[in-house]
Every structure is written in structure tokens, then in C-alpha cells.
Design an enzyme around this catalytic site. Structure first.
Site, PDB file in Angstrom:
ATOM      1  CE  LYS A  82     -18.546  -7.537  12.775  1.00  0.00           C
ATOM      2  NZ  LYS A  82     -17.212  -6.536  12.132  1.00  0.00           N
ATOM      3  CB  ILE A 129     -16.275  -4.948  -1.860  1.00  0.00           C
ATOM      4  CG1 ILE A 129     -14.783  -4.582  -1.230  1.00  0.00           C
ATOM      5  CG2 ILE A 129     -16.309  -6.033  -2.752  1.00  0.00           C
ATOM      6  CD1 ILE A 129     -14.184  -6.037  -0.507  1.00  0.00           C
ATOM      7  N   GLY A 178      -3.089   0.144  13.727  1.00  0.00           N
ATOM      8  CA  GLY A 178      -4.251   0.495  14.356  1.00  0.00           C
ATOM      9  C   GLY A 178      -5.408  -0.626  13.661  1.00  0.00           C
ATOM     10  CG  ASP A 222     -14.935 -10.114  11.791  1.00  0.00           C
ATOM     11  OD1 ASP A 222     -15.826  -9.224  11.937  1.00  0.00           O
ATOM     12  OD2 ASP A 222     -14.432 -10.187  10.864  1.00  0.00           O
ATOM     13  CE  LYS A 243     -16.718  -8.354   8.271  1.00  0.00           C
ATOM     14  NZ  LYS A 243     -15.643  -8.169   7.948  1.00  0.00           N
TER      15      LYS A 243
HETATM   16  N1  HSE Z   1     -11.613  -6.634  12.498  1.00  0.00           N
HETATM   17  C1  HSE Z   1     -13.163  -6.872  10.993  1.00  0.00           C
HETATM   18  C2  HSE Z   1     -11.735  -6.656   9.691  1.00  0.00           C
HETATM   19  C3  HSE Z   1     -13.833  -4.959  10.492  1.00  0.00           C
HETATM   20  O1  HSE Z   1     -10.936  -7.041  10.397  1.00  0.00           O
HETATM   21  O2  HSE Z   1     -12.106  -7.147   8.686  1.00  0.00           O
HETATM   22  C4  HSE Z   1     -14.123  -4.913   9.609  1.00  0.00           C
HETATM   23  O3  HSE Z   1     -15.452  -5.926   9.960  1.00  0.00           O
END
Ligand code: HSE
Length: 424
Positions: free
Chosen positions: A98, A129, A180, A194, A198
């Protein structure tokens, strides 16, 4: 030739790479020629002994046997250089990266067009997805007016646990790390980076115009309390970390990342735990939502291997390029600054508990043309301060910021605790 195997090079054998090898190792349509790992001594859940393994990722990019380079290492270094070199050597690319697509997509797609190769990146957003192909092909008949996504499983898990177990942010984060679902350094997730990668990718597909990731406004979830979650529910909302992309009033795009109050009746409000969901509004299709696992070994490998299988069939067509050349547009759209966006607002204050406080808050908002929807006081804290929460009607952010500046100067204000936007 139909019987010929497609030859693959794989860069990265972490969570996703392991899943990809598991799905492909016995598939007669493919031959894995060479695999690059960062650390050849690490023990893994997949047996690499039957493969040619190297720590030199660039040697995979330049290996003349390889048709498709599968980049599942993530990050920029060395992934970007590996992909550049592979394209220059005429290889097709399947990637889950990404950050690389969001930051360097236009450059890579221009290079790919020049070299007549294809880059597929279904796994870069929303894990398993099938979202990218939906935007690139399934929704071509539409003018898209909104893409709003819960595209980070870590933050959705934390917010869900805070709500269900009445946990503070810190406690929920610690629990997510133990389970985890959060990294040891969770900054990219909890501060929205993140999601910014996206939503930059989704925005460029929905509006055929790339945006600069660094221009995207981001607000993290670290200041949200379980009280905010509880009160939002009383007002009829759930708080979700959202990446939003929609056209602005002019040629600019409204692209941003922040925790958002979602009305309980909206499909995004019901998405819990590590799941992802992407809500799309199109001129012909209306409103749709895609839902499912946004991360994890096999869901993400499902998207990567889907791309590999599609690409392997397509490159055997005599004229594949004209049909199968998805792209990220080079033209960079400007992003509407956050103070020009319009939203509802949820604001939590800590004030002195004296007569006239709510009146002074109301006056400050009124002075800047901000209309209030609800105001509520939640008791008095041990230090004698009052917690006051209010909800505004739809208004331009600049007006709210001006009112908050005035409130900051009021003698009765102790703290402006949190300012959250409401989806309208
Ligand atoms: N750290 C990301 C999440 C992983 O929690 O969705 C997937 O890109």
C-alpha cells in the site's frame, strides 16, 4: 502456450508471503523460480528448502526466467527499487504494498505503460476483500460520489474493545498487542498513516486522479475515551476510524482520515473487530458496502494469488494489454484543506462548574455561526470541573475552529478534550 507454466519470483516471506507460497506451492500452473527473504536463517511456517532462496531481492527482479514478480515485502526499501528494476526488465508485478502504490503509484504505472507490463495490487487495500477490482472494473458505469472505509483492522479492533469492555485506549491497545492485532510500534495504525495510504489508493481509483499522501489530513484515535464512545451511542452514533474520499465543491478532492461518528443506521456502524468494510456511493449502483477480513495471512494471500492467476491468464492472450492495463492516474488532484470541509462535530470540554458556563459556550459558537444540536453535562469530576459534551449541526470546520479559539480564552475553560467529526 496453454501448458506452459507461469514463472514467479517472490520477494518477502513474512505473513503474506507465507500464505502466497502455501496457496501456490503445489499449483501445477506455476513455478516459483526464486524467493528473496530478508533473513535466510529464520525458521518459517512454510518449507523453503525446495526453492531457490536468496537474500538479494534485486536478483529476483533481474532473473530472466521470471514472468511475474510478486512483491510482498512491504515498505519502500528495497521494494520500490526491486519493482522498478523488475518493470525495466519487462516483468509484470503483483504487489500487496500500500505504501509503495500510494506514494509512487503514478511513477510505477508510467514506467509499466512504457514497458508494456501490468501492475496488480488487489491486496494493498482491504486484505481479502475484492475491492480494487470492484472499483477498477465492476463500477465503471458509475460516477462515484463517496468512498468511506474502515480499512484498518487494528484501530477497529481497539475501538470495538473499548466499547464492549469499557476500556481506556491504552488498555485496549495493550490487549490488541497481546492478541497479535497491533504491532509493538502501533504508530502507523493508531495515528492513521496506514489508512492514509489506503484511502489515497481508493481515491485515485474512484476519481481517476492521484493525491499526495502527505497532503491528506490525519487524526488518530489516541485521545478518544470510553466516555466518548458511550456518549456517542447515547446520541445515536458509533465512533469508527474512517478513510473518506469524495469530490469537493470545486475540482479539489475531499480526502481525509479521522475517527468519525457514524449514525447507527449506517452500514459502516455495524462493522466490528478486525474486519474491514468499504462503503461506496455510485450514480448508477446506489450505495454498496464490501465487508470482510482486511488483513491476515490467507485472506491477503487470497487477493495476491487472485491477481497472479488473473495476470497469468491475461498475459497469454494475444492482445492482453489493451484490456488488462489497470492504472493509477498521473494527474495529481489537490486536496481540500480540512478547515474548508463540512461536518457535524462532537466536542468534549472540561470546564469549571459555575453558573453561565454552558451559556458562554453557546455564545462563542453563536458568534461564529455554529448551530448546536445538543448540549449535555456529565456530572462533576473530583477536581470540581464539569465534563460538557456538545454536538453541532453541519458547519464548515473553519467556523468551529474559530469558536474553539474563543472558548480557549474563556476563564472557565479547563480543556478542550476532543473534537470529533460526524459523518453527514
Ligand atoms: N495494520 C493493518 C491493519 C494491516 O490493521 O489493517 C493491513 O494493512
Amino acid at each position: 502456450m496453454a501448458s506452459e507454466k507461469t514463472r514467479l519470483g517472490i520477494v518477502g516471506v513474512g505473513t503474506v508471503g507465507t500464505g502466497v507460497i502455501q496457496l501456490l506451492e503445489d499449483d501445477p500452473r506455476f513455478e516459483i523460480c526464486r524467493i528473496a527473504v530478508k533473513d535466510a536463517t529464520r525458521s518459517r511456517e512454510v518449507d523453503l528448502s525446495r526453492f531457490e532462496v536468496t537474500t538479494d531481492a534485486l536478483s529476483v527482479a533481474t532473473d530472466p526466467r521470471i514472468d511475474i514478480l510478486v512483491e510482498v515485502a512491504g515498505g519502500i526499501n528495497p521494494a520500490l527499487e526491486v519493482v522498478r528494476q523488475a518493470i525495466s526488465c519487462g516483468k509484470h508485478i503483483v504487489t500487496a504494498n500500500k505504501e509503495m502504490i500510494a506514494k509512487h503509484g503514478p511513477e510505477l504505472f508510467a514506467l509499466a505503460a512504457e514497458r508494456q507490463v501490468t501492475i496488480l495490487f488487489e491486496a494493498a487495500v482491504g486484505g481479502g476483500i475484492p475491492l480494487i477490482s470492484t472499483l477498477q472494473r465492476g463500477l465503471l458505469a458509475n460516477r462515484i460520489s463517496r468512498v468511506a472505509g474502515i480499512v484498518n483492522g487494528t484501530t477497529n479492533y481497539i475501538l470495538t474493545r473499548m466499547e464492549r469492555e469499557h476500556l481506556g485506549f491504552g488498555q485496549a491497545l495493550t490487549e490488541a498487542q497481546a492478541a497479535g492485532y497491533a504491532e509493538a510500534d502501533p504508530t502507523d495504525d493508531v495515528e492513521g498513516r496506514d489508512v492514509a495510504y489506503k484511502i489515497a489508493i481508493l481515491s485515485s481509483l474512484a476519481f481517476q486522479s492521484s493525491v499526495e499522501v502527505e497532503e491528506i489530513y490525519r487524526q488518530g484515535i489516541t485521545r478518544i475515551t470510553d466516555l466518548d464512545i458511550r456518549l456517542s451511542a447515547e446520541f445515536g452514533y458509533r465512533i469508527k476510524m474512517i478513510g473518506l474520499a469524495q469530490p469537493g465543491d470545486d475540482t479539489r478532492l475531499d480526502v481525509r482520515v479521522h475517527p468519525t461518528l457514524i449514525p447507527l443506521g449506517h452500514p459502516l456502524a455495524g462493522v466490528d473487530g478486525v474486519n474491514n468494510a468499504i462503503f461506496i456511493k455510485g450514480s448508477a449502483v446506489g450505495e454498496i458496502m464490501l465487508f470482510g477480513p482486511g488483513a491476515g495471512r490467507l485472506p491477503t494471500a487470497s487477493a495476491v494469488v487472485g491477481d497472479i492467476i488473473n495476470l497469468a491468464s491475461a498475459i497469454r492472450l494475444p492482445d492482453f494489454a489493451s484490456y488488462f492495463q489497470p492504472t493509477i492516474a498521473p494527474h495529481a488532484a489537490r486536496i481540500l484543506p480540512i478547515d474548508e470541509t463540512e461536518n457535524g462535530y462532537y466536542i468534549r470540554f472540561q470546564t469549571m462548574d459555575v453558573p453561565g458556563v454552558i451559556g458562554s459556550l453557546g455564545t462563542a459558537f453563536g458568534n461564529h455561526g455554529v448551530s448546536l444540536h445538543s448540549v449535555t453535562q456529565k456530572g462533576v469530576a473530583a477536581d470540581g470541573s464539569a465534563t460538557i459534551i456538545l454536538l453541532t449541526h453541519r458547519v464548515r470546520e473553519r467556523q468551529v475552529q474559530a469558536a474553539l479559539e474563543e472558548i480557549r480564552q474563556q476563564a472557565t475553560t479547563r480543556e478542550i478534550g476532543v473534537v470529533l467529526r460526524v459523518l453527514i
